[in-house]
Design an enzyme around this catalytic site. Structure first.
Site, PDB file in Angstrom:
ATOM      1  N   HIS A  59      65.975  62.433  48.734  1.00  0.00           N
ATOM      2  CA  HIS A  59      66.812  63.149  49.693  1.00  0.00           C
ATOM      3  C   HIS A  59      66.144  63.076  51.063  1.00  0.00           C
ATOM      4  CE1 HIS A  59      69.484  64.858  46.717  1.00  0.00           C
ATOM      5  NE2 HIS A  59      68.448  65.226  45.986  1.00  0.00           N
ATOM      6  N   CYS A 108      70.030  60.064  44.626  1.00  0.00           N
ATOM      7  CA  CYS A 108      69.779  60.984  43.522  1.00  0.00           C
ATOM      8  C   CYS A 108      70.835  60.819  42.430  1.00  0.00           C
ATOM      9  CB  CYS A 108      69.678  62.419  44.042  1.00  0.00           C
ATOM     10  SG  CYS A 108      68.822  63.533  42.886  1.00  0.00           S
TER      11      CYS A 108
END
Length: 490
Positions: A432, A336
């Protein structure tokens, strides 16, 4: 199945064990044939999760929903505050960003009347669908200066008609003062909801507290429902990064050493829980350049303020250590915000994270990122590189990352690409939870060149389920469950 009234777990302070005990009761009610669901009106955390319908809630409520065996939903956490700096937070309402607010604006304007209406509506929808609703408070329930603006503790308990249990952490000391003071400061209508006291994190022989138990009941007029011993062998995700201060382990021989770069605005550190439980790995969190360059694998995690954290690691020497580890053929990956940092540049034309502008990245991956106003929040199924196994993860980010020479790491379930694959030892992704997938984790460990026993592959999903069962057994053993059921049966 009989209808049960809502049950709520509140605290004398923050970090007394409310989230874990709430998760344990979600599993207990599931085991006993009920259909429970968790609820926390307001959460403040940088750990969040994507719901099946593509919205955002606090990670703790997603964990509790998993313990209850139900899909997570924004009604379980209608208000989420994600700190962006020391004075302001992003407000996420019903899973969608609703702007940034300073602490003064959030707590002092309008007494949060509108938010409380939203919270009550979310609770009502859950209560109509689940039995029982297992509620969690926030911080202390006796903050007098915040009482009229409270939306997450006793005001919502009164609305729900909940049976409330007060949790105190005896390990931090002062348990008599904290419990007595908390209850004494409640007005009569709120005190009437308190059905029991739970003493948490007791070390040693609990029989030594029998006199204390009787004295506490005498001065408060409330029964002690049980004394929960401190445990080390049950692993439930922590709610927030306060626990990272306890995870500053260093290099060790005989295992693969993984350094997670310690960022000030680090988000979703639960991405690495799987590594903490894998016996093949020694994971530590650090911003020490020497430790980063010596690690076998370096991971740059997510961030709620990517540009500010990028400036910080450039200033403290961490960025140079990351690029040095890459040049020394160490494994370097980003997730991310960490993926965004690994690229050539990050632009923030709309001032999403502060003043509009742009900044060079670490220059490891040939990608560039533009931060966007729209937050992307999705659960994802995907295939990793050339593997056939279907994996699972989730996206929570504000930004689009592109390259003139695309080289996707993953193929998402809708055919879209994700991430950038430079080679076995260097890649980035927006997903994630990617390391929770055994195939991805084994491949990552093999890339560092050390011997890896893939026969010991770690099934993290099965591990989590077993922990909820262990937690439920622990609570049943040490709390008066008959008294709890008596209090919540209608």
């Amino acid at each position: 199945m009989k209808q049960l009234r809502p049950v709520m777990f509140v605290g004398t302070a923050s970090d007394v064990g409310k989230s874990v005990i709430t998760a344990g009761f979600c599993r207990i009610f599931k085991q006993d044939g009920y259909h429970p669901a968790p609820f926390k009106a307001q959460n403040m955390s940088l750990n969040s999760y994507a719901t099946p319908d593509g919205l955002e809630i606090g990670r703790a409520q997603a964990v509790q929903a998993e313990a209850a065996g139900v899909p997570c939903h924004t009604d379980m956490n209608p208000v989420l505050l994600k700190p962006t700096n020391d004075k302001s937070s992003q407000l996420v309402l019903h899973g969608k960003p609703a702007g940034n607010q300073t602490a003064w604006e959030y707590f002092m304007q309008d007494d949060k009347r509108q938010l409380f209406e939203e919270v009550k509506a979310a609770f009502n929808r859950l209560a109509a669908q689940y039995n029982p609703v297992v509620m969690e408070g926030a911080g202390s329930i006796s903050e007098l200066n915040l009482r009229q603006r409270d939306i997450t503790n006793m005001r919502i308990a009164l609305h729900a008609g909940a049976a409330v249990y007060l949790i105190a952490d005896i390990d931090r000391g002062g348990v008599f003062g904290s419990v007595y003071g908390t209850i004494a400061l409640l007005p009569p209508e709120e005190k009437a909801l308190i059905k029991g006291i739970i003493i948490n994190k007791f070390r040693g022989d609990a029989r030594l507290f029998e006199d204390g138990r009787r004295q506490l009941e005498a001065i408060t007029g409330v029964p002690v429902t049980g004394v929960l011993p401190y445990f080390h062998d049950i692993h439930i995700e922590e709610e927030d990064s306060v626990a990272l201060s306890l995870k500053q382990k260093r290099q060790t021989h005989g295992r693969i050493n993984i350094a997670v770069v310690l960022l000030r605005h680090m988000s979703n550190f639960t991405d690495f829980n799987v590594l903490e439980k894998d016996d093949r790995v020694n994971i530590f969190y650090t911003d020490n350049p020497a430790e980063i360059t010596e690690a076998d694998i370096v991971i740059i995690p997510g961030s709620k303020n990517t540009l500010a954290d990028l400036v910080a690691i450039k200033n403290n020497g961490t960025a140079r250590a990351i690029t040095e580890a890459y040049k020394r053929d160490k494994v370097v990956i980003g997730i991310c915000g960490g993926y965004q940092m690994m690229g050539a540049s990050i632009a923030d034309p709309y001032g999403v994270e502060g003043e509009p502008g742009s900044m060079p990245g670490l220059g490891i991956l040939p990608v560039s990122t533009v931060l966007t106003r729209e937050k992307i929040t999705r659960q994802r199924r995907f295939t990793h590189r050339q593997q056939l196994a279907v994996c699972e993860g989730y996206e929570i980010h504000m930004g689009i990352t592109e390259s003139d020479n695309p080289s996707p790491l993953n193929t998402l379930d809708d055919g879209q690409p994700d991430g950038y694959f430079l080679h076995d030892k260097c890649w980035g992704t927006y997903l994630h939870g990617i390391l929770d997938n055994t195939a991805v984790l084994d491949e990552l460990l093999l890339a560092c060149g050390k011997e890896v026993n893939t026969a010991q592959s770690f099934d993290y999903k099965a591990f989590r389920s077993a922990q909820y069962d262990k937690l439920a057994a622990h609570i049943r053993q040490h709390l008066d469950m008959d008294a709890v059921y008596k209090a919540i049966r209608l």
